[in-house]
Design an enzyme around this catalytic site. Structure first.
Site, PDB file in Angstrom:
ATOM      1  N   LYS A 162       7.384   1.074   8.283  1.00  0.00           N
ATOM      2  CA  LYS A 162       6.625   0.904   6.548  1.00  0.00           C
ATOM      3  C   LYS A 162       5.394   1.819   7.969  1.00  0.00           C
ATOM      4  O   LYS A 162       5.285   1.656   9.398  1.00  0.00           O
ATOM      5  CB  LYS A 162       6.649  -0.164   6.745  1.00  0.00           C
ATOM      6  CG  LYS A 162       7.656   0.185   5.375  1.00  0.00           C
ATOM      7  CD  LYS A 162       7.549  -2.247   4.693  1.00  0.00           C
ATOM      8  CE  LYS A 162       6.007  -1.992   4.591  1.00  0.00           C
ATOM      9  NZ  LYS A 162       5.678  -1.488   3.748  1.00  0.00           N
ATOM     10  N   THR A 205       0.847  -1.281  -0.251  1.00  0.00           N
ATOM     11  CA  THR A 205      -0.119  -0.566   0.274  1.00  0.00           C
ATOM     12  C   THR A 205       1.208   1.122  -0.100  1.00  0.00           C
ATOM     13  O   THR A 205       2.010   1.380   1.056  1.00  0.00           O
ATOM     14  CB  THR A 205      -0.754   0.295   1.567  1.00  0.00           C
ATOM     15  OG1 THR A 205      -1.555  -1.379   1.113  1.00  0.00           O
ATOM     16  CG2 THR A 205      -2.224   1.424   1.360  1.00  0.00           C
ATOM     17  N   GLU A 224       0.802  -5.835   5.904  1.00  0.00           N
ATOM     18  CA  GLU A 224       1.874  -5.677   5.193  1.00  0.00           C
ATOM     19  C   GLU A 224       2.742  -6.800   5.632  1.00  0.00           C
ATOM     20  O   GLU A 224       3.791  -7.454   4.847  1.00  0.00           O
ATOM     21  CB  GLU A 224       2.415  -4.400   5.118  1.00  0.00           C
ATOM     22  CG  GLU A 224       1.756  -2.755   4.132  1.00  0.00           C
ATOM     23  CD  GLU A 224       1.813  -1.934   4.098  1.00  0.00           C
ATOM     24  OE1 GLU A 224       1.510  -1.258   2.760  1.00  0.00           O
ATOM     25  OE2 GLU A 224       2.708  -1.332   5.285  1.00  0.00           O
ATOM     26  N   THR A 269       3.884   4.274  -4.106  1.00  0.00           N
ATOM     27  CA  THR A 269       5.176   4.156  -4.851  1.00  0.00           C
ATOM     28  C   THR A 269       5.106   2.584  -5.414  1.00  0.00           C
ATOM     29  O   THR A 269       4.769   2.712  -6.774  1.00  0.00           O
ATOM     30  CB  THR A 269       6.152   4.252  -4.376  1.00  0.00           C
ATOM     31  OG1 THR A 269       6.981   5.090  -4.226  1.00  0.00           O
ATOM     32  CG2 THR A 269       7.740   3.220  -5.843  1.00  0.00           C
ATOM     33  N   GLY A 286       2.985   4.423   6.474  1.00  0.00           N
ATOM     34  CA  GLY A 286       2.334   5.059   6.397  1.00  0.00           C
ATOM     35  C   GLY A 286       0.968   5.699   6.344  1.00  0.00           C
ATOM     36  O   GLY A 286       0.826   6.438   6.821  1.00  0.00           O
ATOM     37  N   LYS A 344      13.967   8.097   0.018  1.00  0.00           N
ATOM     38  CA  LYS A 344      13.714   6.937   0.776  1.00  0.00           C
ATOM     39  C   LYS A 344      14.452   6.355   2.039  1.00  0.00           C
ATOM     40  O   LYS A 344      14.295   5.481   2.590  1.00  0.00           O
ATOM     41  CB  LYS A 344      12.116   6.191   0.803  1.00  0.00           C
ATOM     42  CG  LYS A 344      11.364   6.505   0.527  1.00  0.00           C
ATOM     43  CD  LYS A 344      10.558   7.857   1.718  1.00  0.00           C
ATOM     44  CE  LYS A 344       9.217   8.995   0.936  1.00  0.00           C
ATOM     45  NZ  LYS A 344       8.024   7.685   0.636  1.00  0.00           N
ATOM     46  N   ASP A 376       6.970  -4.108  -1.864  1.00  0.00           N
ATOM     47  CA  ASP A 376       5.773  -3.073  -1.361  1.00  0.00           C
ATOM     48  C   ASP A 376       6.782  -1.891  -1.286  1.00  0.00           C
ATOM     49  O   ASP A 376       7.578  -2.050  -1.446  1.00  0.00           O
ATOM     50  CB  ASP A 376       5.438  -3.989   0.168  1.00  0.00           C
ATOM     51  CG  ASP A 376       4.786  -2.621   1.670  1.00  0.00           C
ATOM     52  OD1 ASP A 376       4.437  -1.912   0.776  1.00  0.00           O
ATOM     53  OD2 ASP A 376       4.290  -3.739   1.958  1.00  0.00           O
TER      54      ASP A 376
END
Length: 232
Positions: free
Chosen positions: A98, A30, A107, A33, A100, A125, A85
């Site tokens: 991760k 999710t 995930e 990107t 956000g 990132k 991901d």
């Protein structure tokens, strides 16, 4: 969003789907990107590629359905060939923060059960070490104030996530608390410690390392290989 950063996301997102083959089960993360990976995957499906996908959030599921991808439940598969991901932060060693978008628990589950795991990010990132960004915790609504106060009493900044003036609720029906650490030197240890706090369901420190990280840059895509590949 700056146009160049968006282009970097697109390059990385597109790169991740290049090796996908017919008949595979693909986990879809999710985020902004992975969005481009889903777009590219849908293009390949329209040209004849046969795949089934597992979505890690309602947002991803809605996008995948809109683009005509076949979605299946995690409980109905024996294995996941590849999960794609993103990350809020990722080191060259493969440690990540991760969550956000608040989908960290699903995930992490999908990543754990995947044979292969790739991360797609723009160059902003990629960091030398984790820290300085919020680490999301998915917590139970039951006793949520106690959970937050536990961290505050330990001297850790902790904020209940609010979106559009309302408390953010995950797809699992829980709350998100963002906690802040200036530097995370031992990700595995902190991941365990956070999950040991009663009320915390899962946290956004990911220590299962991806096989590859695709970093979108101005000149193209940098591929960082983390572990010996059992690739698709």
């Amino acid at each position: 969003m700056f146009p160049e950063i968006e282009n970097q996301k697109k390059r990385a997102g597109f790169k991740a789907v290049e090796k996908i083959k017919n008949g595979q089960i693909i986990g879809l993360g999710t985020g902004s990107t992975v969005y481009y990976s889903i777009l590219k995957l849908s293009e390949k499906v329209k040209r004849g590629l046969k795949v089934k996908v597992i979505a890690t959030s309602k947002e991803t599921k809605a996008l995948a359905e809109e683009l005509g991808l076949e979605i299946i439940d995690l409980n109905d598969v024996e294995k996941i060939n590849l999960t794609i991901d993103g990350a809020d932060q990722v080191t060259k060693e493969g440690y990540m923060v991760k969550g956000g978008k608040g989908a960290l628990t699903r995930e992490k589950i999908v990543a754990f059960y995947s044979e292969n795991y790739v991360i797609v990010v723009d160059e902003t990132k990629l960091v030398n070490s984790l820290g300085g960004k919020p680490v999301p915790l998915e917590i139970l609504k039951f006793g949520w104030k106690k959970t937050i106060n536990f961290f505050r009493e330990k001297g850790v900044k902790a904020k209940l996530r609010v979106k559009n003036d309302e408390v953010f609720v995950t797809d699992n029906g829980n709350y998100i608390v963002d906690v802040y650490f200036s530097s995370i030197q031992e990700p595995e240890k902190l991941e365990r410690e956070l999950n040991n706090v009663p009320g915390v369901i899962e946290n956004g420190i990911f220590t299962k390392k991806p096989n590859e990280i695709y970093v979108g840059r101005k000149e193209g895509v940098e591929t960082i290989k983390i572990s010996p590949l059992k690739f698709i």
